[in-house]
Design a protein around this motif. Sequence first.
Motif, mmCIF file in Angstrom:
data_model
loop_
_atom_site.group_PDB
_atom_site.id
_atom_site.type_symbol
_atom_site.label_atom_id
_atom_site.label_comp_id
_atom_site.label_asym_id
_atom_site.label_seq_id
_atom_site.Cartn_x
_atom_site.Cartn_y
_atom_site.Cartn_z
ATOM 1 N N ARG A 46 -1.566 -44.925 -53.994
ATOM 2 C CA ARG A 46 -1.879 -45.121 -55.411
ATOM 3 C C ARG A 46 -3.262 -44.535 -55.686
ATOM 4 N N ARG A 47 -3.497 -44.148 -56.937
ATOM 5 C CA ARG A 47 -4.806 -43.562 -57.295
ATOM 6 C C ARG A 47 -5.953 -44.444 -56.844
ATOM 7 N N VAL A 48 -5.802 -45.758 -57.034
ATOM 8 C CA VAL A 48 -6.895 -46.679 -56.703
ATOM 9 C C VAL A 48 -7.122 -46.811 -55.197
ATOM 10 N N THR A 66 -0.162 -41.236 -58.258
ATOM 11 C CA THR A 66 0.287 -42.023 -59.387
ATOM 12 C C THR A 66 -0.170 -43.471 -59.211
ATOM 13 N N ASP A 67 0.225 -44.329 -60.119
ATOM 14 C CA ASP A 67 -0.131 -45.749 -60.018
ATOM 15 C C ASP A 67 0.835 -46.508 -59.116
ATOM 16 N N ARG A 68 1.895 -45.850 -58.691
ATOM 17 C CA ARG A 68 2.884 -46.476 -57.809
ATOM 18 C C ARG A 68 2.807 -45.831 -56.422
ATOM 19 N N TRP A 92 0.400 -35.790 -62.871
ATOM 20 C CA TRP A 92 0.058 -37.217 -62.771
ATOM 21 C C TRP A 92 1.174 -38.045 -62.172
#
Length: 164
Positions: A46-48, A66-68, A92
């Motif tokens: 994930r990006r984070v 991505t966020d997933r 993205w």
Amino acid sequence: MPGSPQMTIITLNVNGMNSPIKRRRIAEWIRIQNPTICCLQETHMRRVDTHKVRIKGWSKTFWASTDRKKAGVVIMISDKANAKIDLIKRDWEGNYILLKGTLDNEEISLINMYAPNNIAPKFLMEKLGELKEEIDNKTILVGDLNQPLSNLDKSNQKINKKEN
């Protein structure tokens, strides 16, 4: 070109990098291979979480994620190379990243792409079409394009399930 330094690029579908043990093993493999550029696909980061991937000697790291926890590509450039990146384009959804700039004073354009299995041919045509303005005779395309080289390379899920 005579006298030009040699550039080596390695590419690997890692099928996930969320495990600390797997990240360490991948980092060690990269250090042993000692390329100029390393491109990874299907990082599932994930990006984070991309900050968790740090490899000594590889501070120039460019992600598309991505966020997933799915897809994800990264281009890492060794600190031993003199790299100046002028343009970064990323999807993205984490399926591609394009870098343009210079590497050891030579122009370079590099695309690292992961094409999803079920839609690979359509996906490639669509994404390469989107990037056509950036693609030139110095563009290098690497990644997991999920393109069989022949009919023998295509898997038949029904046959494979019956054989097991």
